[in-house]
Design a protein around this motif. Structure first.
Motif, PDB file in Angstrom:
ATOM      1  N   LEU A 185     -39.173 -26.074 -48.085  1.00 49.22           N
ATOM      2  CA  LEU A 185     -38.336 -26.717 -48.871  1.00 49.22           C
ATOM      3  C   LEU A 185     -38.993 -27.848 -49.129  1.00 49.22           C
ATOM      4  CD1 LEU A 185     -34.670 -25.929 -48.357  1.00 49.22           C
ATOM      5  CD2 LEU A 185     -35.952 -24.743 -50.079  1.00 49.22           C
ATOM      6  N   LEU A 186     -39.210 -28.988 -48.636  1.00 51.36           N
ATOM      7  CA  LEU A 186     -40.183 -29.762 -48.876  1.00 51.36           C
ATOM      8  C   LEU A 186     -41.142 -29.788 -49.047  1.00 51.36           C
ATOM      9  CD1 LEU A 186     -40.546 -32.730 -49.099  1.00 51.36           C
ATOM     10  CD2 LEU A 186     -40.764 -33.509 -46.799  1.00 51.36           C
ATOM     11  N   GLY A 187     -42.102 -28.308 -48.483  1.00 49.54           N
ATOM     12  CA  GLY A 187     -44.028 -28.244 -48.519  1.00 49.54           C
ATOM     13  C   GLY A 187     -43.497 -27.282 -49.805  1.00 49.54           C
ATOM     14  N   LEU A 188     -42.914 -26.873 -50.513  1.00 43.98           N
ATOM     15  CA  LEU A 188     -42.492 -25.932 -51.814  1.00 43.98           C
ATOM     16  C   LEU A 188     -42.719 -27.047 -52.790  1.00 43.98           C
ATOM     17  CD1 LEU A 188     -40.550 -22.640 -50.631  1.00 43.98           C
ATOM     18  CD2 LEU A 188     -43.232 -22.688 -51.839  1.00 43.98           C
ATOM     19  N   ALA A 189     -41.457 -27.637 -52.350  1.00 45.40           N
ATOM     20  CA  ALA A 189     -40.860 -28.589 -53.582  1.00 45.40           C
ATOM     21  C   ALA A 189     -42.188 -29.872 -54.283  1.00 45.40           C
ATOM     22  CB  ALA A 189     -40.676 -29.865 -53.310  1.00 45.40           C
ATOM     23  N   GLU A 190     -43.287 -30.468 -52.613  1.00 48.18           N
ATOM     24  CA  GLU A 190     -44.288 -30.838 -53.259  1.00 48.18           C
ATOM     25  C   GLU A 190     -45.642 -30.090 -53.477  1.00 48.18           C
ATOM     26  OE1 GLU A 190     -45.075 -32.029 -49.412  1.00 48.18           O
ATOM     27  OE2 GLU A 190     -44.094 -34.391 -49.403  1.00 48.18           O
ATOM     28  N   ARG A 191     -45.384 -28.814 -53.673  1.00 44.83           N
ATOM     29  CA  ARG A 191     -46.477 -27.486 -54.696  1.00 44.83           C
ATOM     30  C   ARG A 191     -45.990 -27.110 -55.866  1.00 44.83           C
ATOM     31  NH1 ARG A 191     -46.584 -27.958 -49.454  1.00 44.83           N
ATOM     32  NH2 ARG A 191     -49.225 -27.558 -48.589  1.00 44.83           N
ATOM     33  N   ASP A 192     -44.850 -26.519 -55.828  1.00 40.16           N
ATOM     34  CA  ASP A 192     -44.309 -26.580 -56.919  1.00 40.16           C
ATOM     35  C   ASP A 192     -42.177 -26.669 -57.318  1.00 40.16           C
ATOM     36  OD1 ASP A 192     -43.000 -24.335 -58.952  1.00 40.16           O
ATOM     37  OD2 ASP A 192     -44.924 -22.829 -58.564  1.00 40.16           O
ATOM     38  N   SER A 193     -42.251 -27.449 -57.874  1.00 48.21           N
ATOM     39  CA  SER A 193     -40.791 -27.983 -57.915  1.00 48.21           C
ATOM     40  C   SER A 193     -40.126 -26.956 -58.539  1.00 48.21           C
ATOM     41  CB  SER A 193     -40.474 -29.754 -59.096  1.00 48.21           C
ATOM     42  OG  SER A 193     -40.767 -29.212 -60.451  1.00 48.21           O
ATOM     43  N   VAL A 194     -40.960 -26.339 -59.437  1.00 48.95           N
ATOM     44  CA  VAL A 194     -39.924 -24.954 -60.266  1.00 48.95           C
ATOM     45  C   VAL A 194     -39.245 -24.060 -59.220  1.00 48.95           C
ATOM     46  CG1 VAL A 194     -39.977 -23.184 -62.189  1.00 48.95           C
ATOM     47  CG2 VAL A 194     -40.465 -25.870 -62.538  1.00 48.95           C
ATOM     48  N   LEU A 195     -40.285 -23.855 -58.274  1.00 51.15           N
ATOM     49  CA  LEU A 195     -40.351 -22.420 -57.791  1.00 51.15           C
ATOM     50  C   LEU A 195     -39.242 -22.859 -56.225  1.00 51.15           C
ATOM     51  CD1 LEU A 195     -41.214 -19.822 -56.361  1.00 51.15           C
ATOM     52  CD2 LEU A 195     -42.707 -21.212 -54.956  1.00 51.15           C
ATOM     53  N   ALA A 196     -39.136 -24.832 -56.311  1.00 45.72           N
ATOM     54  CA  ALA A 196     -38.276 -24.809 -55.200  1.00 45.72           C
ATOM     55  C   ALA A 196     -36.714 -24.744 -55.635  1.00 45.72           C
ATOM     56  CB  ALA A 196     -38.941 -26.174 -54.700  1.00 45.72           C
ATOM     57  N   LEU A 197     -36.673 -24.938 -57.026  1.00 44.03           N
ATOM     58  CA  LEU A 197     -35.006 -25.376 -57.415  1.00 44.03           C
ATOM     59  C   LEU A 197     -34.213 -24.797 -56.380  1.00 44.03           C
ATOM     60  CD1 LEU A 197     -33.579 -27.736 -58.445  1.00 44.03           C
ATOM     61  CD2 LEU A 197     -34.276 -26.318 -61.352  1.00 44.03           C
ATOM     62  N   PRO A 198     -34.115 -23.265 -57.393  1.00 44.09           N
ATOM     63  CA  PRO A 198     -32.743 -22.808 -56.943  1.00 44.09           C
ATOM     64  C   PRO A 198     -33.173 -22.640 -55.352  1.00 44.09           C
ATOM     65  CG  PRO A 198     -35.017 -21.767 -57.389  1.00 44.09           C
ATOM     66  CD  PRO A 198     -35.269 -22.576 -57.873  1.00 44.09           C
ATOM     67  N   LEU A 199     -34.355 -22.987 -54.700  1.00 48.55           N
ATOM     68  CA  LEU A 199     -34.269 -22.744 -52.866  1.00 48.55           C
ATOM     69  C   LEU A 199     -32.792 -23.876 -52.275  1.00 48.55           C
ATOM     70  CD1 LEU A 199     -37.402 -21.818 -52.220  1.00 48.55           C
ATOM     71  CD2 LEU A 199     -35.376 -19.801 -52.556  1.00 48.55           C
ATOM     72  N   VAL A 200     -32.805 -24.637 -53.050  1.00 46.12           N
ATOM     73  CA  VAL A 200     -33.070 -26.391 -52.496  1.00 46.12           C
ATOM     74  C   VAL A 200     -31.075 -26.603 -52.879  1.00 46.12           C
ATOM     75  CG1 VAL A 200     -32.618 -28.949 -53.252  1.00 46.12           C
ATOM     76  CG2 VAL A 200     -35.193 -27.605 -52.346  1.00 46.12           C
ATOM     77  N   LEU A 201     -30.920 -25.509 -54.848  1.00 43.13           N
ATOM     78  CA  LEU A 201     -29.698 -25.308 -54.594  1.00 43.13           C
ATOM     79  C   LEU A 201     -28.957 -24.391 -54.093  1.00 43.13           C
ATOM     80  CD1 LEU A 201     -30.059 -24.474 -59.007  1.00 43.13           C
ATOM     81  CD2 LEU A 201     -28.635 -27.135 -57.785  1.00 43.13           C
ATOM     82  N   HIS A 202     -29.038 -23.511 -53.957  1.00 41.70           N
ATOM     83  CA  HIS A 202     -28.960 -22.791 -51.901  1.00 41.70           C
ATOM     84  C   HIS A 202     -28.438 -23.227 -50.837  1.00 41.70           C
ATOM     85  CE1 HIS A 202     -27.457 -18.800 -50.383  1.00 41.70           C
ATOM     86  NE2 HIS A 202     -28.965 -19.399 -49.094  1.00 41.70           N
ATOM     87  N   GLU A 203     -29.759 -23.566 -50.915  1.00 36.25           N
ATOM     88  CA  GLU A 203     -29.559 -24.575 -49.101  1.00 36.25           C
ATOM     89  C   GLU A 203     -28.650 -25.903 -49.190  1.00 36.25           C
ATOM     90  OE1 GLU A 203     -31.221 -25.323 -45.162  1.00 36.25           O
ATOM     91  OE2 GLU A 203     -31.459 -23.621 -46.500  1.00 36.25           O
ATOM     92  N   LEU A 204     -28.310 -26.270 -50.336  1.00 33.75           N
ATOM     93  CA  LEU A 204     -27.141 -27.619 -50.892  1.00 33.75           C
ATOM     94  C   LEU A 204     -26.110 -27.322 -50.173  1.00 33.75           C
ATOM     95  CD1 LEU A 204     -28.953 -30.086 -52.872  1.00 33.75           C
ATOM     96  CD2 LEU A 204     -28.585 -30.394 -50.709  1.00 33.75           C
ATOM     97  N   GLU A 205     -25.866 -25.370 -50.552  1.00 37.12           N
ATOM     98  CA  GLU A 205     -24.082 -24.801 -50.433  1.00 37.12           C
ATOM     99  C   GLU A 205     -24.643 -24.981 -48.742  1.00 37.12           C
ATOM    100  OE1 GLU A 205     -22.290 -24.773 -52.735  1.00 37.12           O
ATOM    101  OE2 GLU A 205     -23.496 -26.170 -53.709  1.00 37.12           O
ATOM    102  N   ARG A 206     -24.990 -24.781 -48.049  1.00 40.08           N
ATOM    103  CA  ARG A 206     -25.263 -24.366 -47.154  1.00 40.08           C
ATOM    104  C   ARG A 206     -23.885 -25.178 -46.133  1.00 40.08           C
ATOM    105  NH1 ARG A 206     -28.691 -20.387 -44.364  1.00 40.08           N
ATOM    106  NH2 ARG A 206     -30.467 -19.376 -45.756  1.00 40.08           N
ATOM    107  N   SER A 207     -24.041 -24.902 -44.553  1.00 37.93           N
ATOM    108  CA  SER A 207     -23.308 -26.161 -43.723  1.00 37.93           C
ATOM    109  C   SER A 207     -24.117 -26.790 -42.884  1.00 37.93           C
ATOM    110  CB  SER A 207     -22.242 -24.945 -43.258  1.00 37.93           C
ATOM    111  OG  SER A 207     -22.423 -24.340 -42.439  1.00 37.93           O
TER     112      SER A 207
END
Length: 260
Positions: A185-207
Protein backbone atom coordinates in the motif's frame (compact mmCIF):
# COMPACT_ATOMS: atom_id res chain seq x y z
CA UNK A 1 25.38 5.89 11.16
CA UNK A 2 26.79 3.84 8.27
CA UNK A 3 28.03 5.48 5.08
CA UNK A 4 25.14 3.89 3.16
CA UNK A 5 22.52 5.35 5.49
CA UNK A 6 24.17 8.78 5.48
CA UNK A 7 24.27 8.73 1.70
CA UNK A 8 20.53 8.13 1.67
CA UNK A 9 19.93 11.05 4.02
CA UNK A 10 22.08 13.30 1.86
CA UNK A 11 20.09 12.31 -1.21
CA UNK A 12 16.89 13.33 0.57
CA UNK A 13 18.37 16.58 1.85
CA UNK A 14 19.73 17.73 -1.49
CA UNK A 15 16.68 16.60 -3.45
CA UNK A 16 13.98 17.96 -1.13
CA UNK A 17 15.49 20.65 1.08
CA UNK A 18 18.76 22.47 0.17
CA UNK A 19 17.65 25.68 1.93
CA UNK A 20 20.75 27.63 0.92
CA UNK A 21 20.33 26.67 -2.72
CA UNK A 22 23.89 25.43 -3.17
CA UNK A 23 23.10 22.77 -5.76
CA UNK A 24 22.24 24.06 -9.22
CA UNK A 25 19.72 22.28 -11.44
CA UNK A 26 21.21 19.20 -13.04
CA UNK A 27 24.18 19.02 -10.66
CA UNK A 28 24.98 15.99 -8.48
CA UNK A 29 25.72 16.50 -4.81
CA UNK A 30 28.11 13.53 -4.80
CA UNK A 31 30.52 15.55 -6.95
CA UNK A 32 30.57 18.58 -4.65
CA UNK A 33 32.99 19.47 -1.85
CA UNK A 34 30.02 20.71 0.19
CA UNK A 35 28.17 17.37 0.09
CA UNK A 36 28.18 17.22 3.91
CA UNK A 37 26.73 20.74 4.37
CA UNK A 38 23.42 19.55 5.87
CA UNK A 39 24.57 16.33 7.55
CA UNK A 40 24.10 17.46 11.15
CA UNK A 41 20.53 18.62 10.55
CA UNK A 42 19.53 15.51 8.62
CA UNK A 43 21.07 13.23 11.24
CA UNK A 44 19.13 15.08 13.95
CA UNK A 45 15.81 14.58 12.15
CA UNK A 46 16.57 10.89 11.58
CA UNK A 47 17.56 10.40 15.23
CA UNK A 48 14.37 12.10 16.38
CA UNK A 49 12.27 9.79 14.24
CA UNK A 50 14.08 6.77 15.64
CA UNK A 51 13.19 8.06 19.10
CA UNK A 52 9.51 8.35 18.17
CA UNK A 53 9.41 11.96 16.98
CA UNK A 54 6.60 13.20 14.75
CA UNK A 55 6.43 14.80 11.32
CA UNK A 56 5.24 18.06 12.87
CA UNK A 57 8.28 18.20 15.17
CA UNK A 58 10.65 17.52 12.28
CA UNK A 59 9.05 20.20 10.13
CA UNK A 60 9.26 22.70 12.98
CA UNK A 61 12.94 21.89 13.49
CA UNK A 62 13.84 22.24 9.79
CA UNK A 63 11.99 25.55 9.55
CA UNK A 64 13.75 26.86 12.65
CA UNK A 65 17.13 25.86 11.24
CA UNK A 66 16.45 27.59 7.94
CA UNK A 67 14.81 30.72 9.32
CA UNK A 68 16.80 31.33 12.48
CA UNK A 69 20.05 29.35 12.50
CA UNK A 70 20.82 30.03 8.82
CA UNK A 71 19.23 33.48 9.16
CA UNK A 72 17.33 33.07 5.89
CA UNK A 73 14.02 34.35 7.24
CA UNK A 74 10.57 33.40 6.02
CA UNK A 75 10.47 32.56 2.32
CA UNK A 76 8.00 31.07 -0.12
CA UNK A 77 7.99 27.29 -0.29
CA UNK A 78 9.73 26.70 3.04
CA UNK A 79 6.88 24.72 4.61
CA UNK A 80 6.48 22.57 1.53
CA UNK A 81 10.19 21.74 1.36
CA UNK A 82 10.44 21.07 5.09
CA UNK A 83 7.44 18.74 5.06
CA UNK A 84 8.65 16.86 1.98
CA UNK A 85 12.05 16.41 3.63
CA UNK A 86 10.57 15.28 6.94
CA UNK A 87 8.24 12.78 5.28
CA UNK A 88 11.04 11.34 3.15
CA UNK A 89 13.36 10.95 6.15
CA UNK A 90 10.62 9.33 8.23
CA UNK A 91 10.00 6.78 5.49
CA UNK A 92 13.73 6.24 5.01
CA UNK A 93 14.26 5.65 8.73
CA UNK A 94 11.38 3.16 8.83
CA UNK A 95 12.73 1.21 5.88
CA UNK A 96 16.29 1.36 7.20
CA UNK A 97 15.05 -0.11 10.48
CA UNK A 98 13.48 -2.94 8.51
CA UNK A 99 16.82 -3.63 6.85
CA UNK A 100 18.57 -3.49 10.22
CA UNK A 101 16.14 -6.14 11.46
CA UNK A 102 18.21 -8.63 9.48
CA UNK A 103 21.03 -8.11 11.94
CA UNK A 104 18.61 -8.81 14.78
CA UNK A 105 17.50 -12.13 13.35
CA UNK A 106 14.59 -11.26 11.04
CA UNK A 107 15.94 -12.28 7.66
CA UNK A 108 14.20 -13.53 4.53
CA UNK A 109 14.54 -17.24 3.89
CA UNK A 110 15.91 -16.51 0.42
CA UNK A 111 19.65 -15.82 0.04
CA UNK A 112 18.81 -13.75 -3.04
CA UNK A 113 16.63 -11.42 -0.97
CA UNK A 114 19.30 -11.12 1.74
CA UNK A 115 21.78 -10.00 -0.91
CA UNK A 116 19.22 -7.68 -2.47
CA UNK A 117 18.48 -6.07 0.89
CA UNK A 118 22.22 -5.55 1.43
CA UNK A 119 22.50 -3.80 -1.94
CA UNK A 120 24.57 -6.61 -3.45
CA UNK A 121 22.11 -7.36 -6.26
CA UNK A 122 21.43 -4.78 -8.99
CA UNK A 123 17.73 -4.29 -9.69
CA UNK A 124 17.79 -1.47 -12.24
CA UNK A 125 19.87 -0.23 -15.13
CA UNK A 126 20.92 -3.37 -17.03
CA UNK A 127 19.40 -6.45 -18.63
CA UNK A 128 20.84 -8.53 -15.78
CA UNK A 129 19.18 -6.18 -13.30
CA UNK A 130 15.87 -6.60 -15.11
CA UNK A 131 16.16 -10.35 -14.61
CA UNK A 132 16.81 -9.77 -10.93
CA UNK A 133 13.78 -7.49 -10.74
CA UNK A 134 11.57 -10.20 -12.22
CA UNK A 135 12.95 -12.65 -9.68
CA UNK A 136 12.25 -10.16 -6.89
CA UNK A 137 8.64 -9.79 -8.05
CA UNK A 138 8.33 -13.56 -8.16
CA UNK A 139 9.24 -13.77 -4.48
CA UNK A 140 6.22 -11.58 -3.67
CA UNK A 141 4.10 -14.70 -4.30
CA UNK A 142 6.36 -17.06 -2.39
CA UNK A 143 4.93 -19.47 0.18
CA UNK A 144 7.32 -18.10 2.83
CA UNK A 145 5.96 -14.97 4.53
CA UNK A 146 9.41 -13.52 5.22
CA UNK A 147 10.23 -13.72 1.52
CA UNK A 148 6.99 -12.02 0.52
CA UNK A 149 7.49 -9.33 3.17
CA UNK A 150 11.06 -8.49 2.17
CA UNK A 151 10.38 -8.71 -1.57
CA UNK A 152 7.44 -6.32 -1.26
CA UNK A 153 9.45 -3.92 0.91
CA UNK A 154 12.30 -3.87 -1.60
CA UNK A 155 10.07 -3.42 -4.64
CA UNK A 156 8.02 -0.68 -2.98
CA UNK A 157 11.20 1.24 -2.17
CA UNK A 158 12.55 1.25 -5.72
CA UNK A 159 12.21 4.39 -7.82
CA UNK A 160 10.55 2.41 -10.60
CA UNK A 161 6.98 2.88 -11.77
CA UNK A 162 6.04 0.41 -14.47
CA UNK A 163 2.91 -1.60 -15.18
CA UNK A 164 4.62 -4.75 -13.91
CA UNK A 165 5.60 -3.05 -10.64
CA UNK A 166 2.11 -1.69 -10.07
CA UNK A 167 0.49 -5.03 -10.83
CA UNK A 168 2.81 -6.77 -8.37
CA UNK A 169 2.08 -4.22 -5.66
CA UNK A 170 -1.66 -4.40 -6.31
CA UNK A 171 -1.58 -8.18 -5.95
CA UNK A 172 0.38 -7.85 -2.70
CA UNK A 173 -2.33 -5.63 -1.19
CA UNK A 174 -4.44 -8.82 -1.02
CA UNK A 175 -1.81 -10.83 0.86
CA UNK A 176 -2.84 -12.71 4.00
CA UNK A 177 -0.11 -10.93 6.02
CA UNK A 178 -0.75 -7.39 7.26
CA UNK A 179 2.90 -6.32 6.96
CA UNK A 180 3.08 -7.40 3.33
CA UNK A 181 -0.15 -5.58 2.53
CA UNK A 182 1.12 -2.46 4.31
CA UNK A 183 4.38 -2.36 2.35
CA UNK A 184 2.46 -2.76 -0.90
CA UNK A 185 0.00 0.00 0.00
CA UNK A 186 2.82 2.40 0.81
CA UNK A 187 4.52 1.61 -2.48
CA UNK A 188 1.30 2.29 -4.37
CA UNK A 189 0.55 5.49 -2.43
CA UNK A 190 3.95 6.85 -3.38
CA UNK A 191 3.26 6.13 -7.05
CA UNK A 192 -0.45 6.89 -7.44
CA UNK A 193 -2.47 8.22 -4.50
CA UNK A 194 -5.75 7.97 -6.43
CA UNK A 195 -5.19 4.28 -7.09
CA UNK A 196 -4.12 3.62 -3.50
CA UNK A 197 -6.90 5.55 -1.75
CA UNK A 198 -9.74 2.96 -1.90
CA UNK A 199 -7.31 0.19 -0.99
CA UNK A 200 -6.12 2.04 2.11
CA UNK A 201 -9.72 2.81 3.05
CA UNK A 202 -10.48 -0.91 2.90
CA UNK A 203 -7.33 -1.85 4.83
CA UNK A 204 -8.14 0.49 7.70
CA UNK A 205 -11.34 -1.48 8.29
CA UNK A 206 -9.44 -4.70 8.90
CA UNK A 207 -8.63 -6.01 12.37
CA UNK A 208 -4.87 -5.76 11.76
CA UNK A 209 -2.91 -3.03 9.98
CA UNK A 210 0.80 -2.73 9.40
CA UNK A 211 2.84 0.43 9.94
CA UNK A 212 3.06 1.08 6.21
CA UNK A 213 -0.71 1.38 5.99
CA UNK A 214 -0.66 4.45 8.23
CA UNK A 215 2.31 5.83 6.29
CA UNK A 216 0.31 5.37 3.10
CA UNK A 217 -2.66 7.18 4.63
CA UNK A 218 -0.33 10.00 5.67
CA UNK A 219 1.10 10.25 2.15
CA UNK A 220 -2.35 10.31 0.56
CA UNK A 221 -3.75 12.81 3.10
CA UNK A 222 -7.35 12.50 1.94
CA UNK A 223 -10.15 13.52 4.34
CA UNK A 224 -12.09 10.35 3.49
CA UNK A 225 -9.47 8.42 5.49
CA UNK A 226 -10.25 10.21 8.75
CA UNK A 227 -12.95 7.85 9.96
CA UNK A 228 -10.81 4.77 9.48
CA UNK A 229 -7.72 6.39 10.98
CA UNK A 230 -9.55 7.62 14.08
CA UNK A 231 -10.61 4.05 14.85
CA UNK A 232 -6.92 3.22 15.20
CA UNK A 233 -5.96 6.23 17.30
CA UNK A 234 -3.99 5.10 20.34
CA UNK A 235 -4.16 1.44 19.30
CA UNK A 236 -0.76 1.10 17.68
CA UNK A 237 1.57 -1.56 19.04
CA UNK A 238 4.39 0.96 19.59
CA UNK A 239 4.62 4.70 20.38
CA UNK A 240 6.11 5.24 16.92
CA UNK A 241 3.10 3.69 15.22
CA UNK A 242 0.73 5.79 17.33
CA UNK A 243 2.69 8.90 16.33
CA UNK A 244 2.35 7.95 12.67
CA UNK A 245 -1.40 7.44 13.08
CA UNK A 246 -1.65 10.88 14.68
CA UNK A 247 0.44 12.42 11.89
CA UNK A 248 -1.78 10.81 9.28
CA UNK A 249 -4.89 12.15 11.00
CA UNK A 250 -3.36 15.63 11.17
CA UNK A 251 -2.48 15.53 7.46
CA UNK A 252 -6.01 14.48 6.52
CA UNK A 253 -7.53 17.14 8.79
CA UNK A 254 -5.31 19.77 7.18
CA UNK A 255 -6.47 18.63 3.73
CA UNK A 256 -10.07 18.89 4.90
CA UNK A 257 -9.54 22.41 6.24
CA UNK A 258 -7.87 23.49 3.00
CA UNK A 259 -10.77 22.16 0.94
CA UNK A 260 -13.28 24.45 2.61
Amino acid sequence: MSDDLLSGLREIGWRNWDPIGLLAAGEQWQEKSFADEYDDYLRKVAADFRAGGSIAQAVEYLLRIEREHMVLGVRSGQERRAEATAQAIQLYVARSAHIEDMHDGYVPASDFLVRAANGEVPLTGTEFAEQNLRLLIGYMSDADTSNRDWATLLLAGLEIDTLAVREALLKATQDCDASVRAEALLGLAERDSVLALPLVLHELERSECGYGTFQAAHAIANPSLLSGLRKWSGKGSTPGINDEINDAIAACEAALANSK
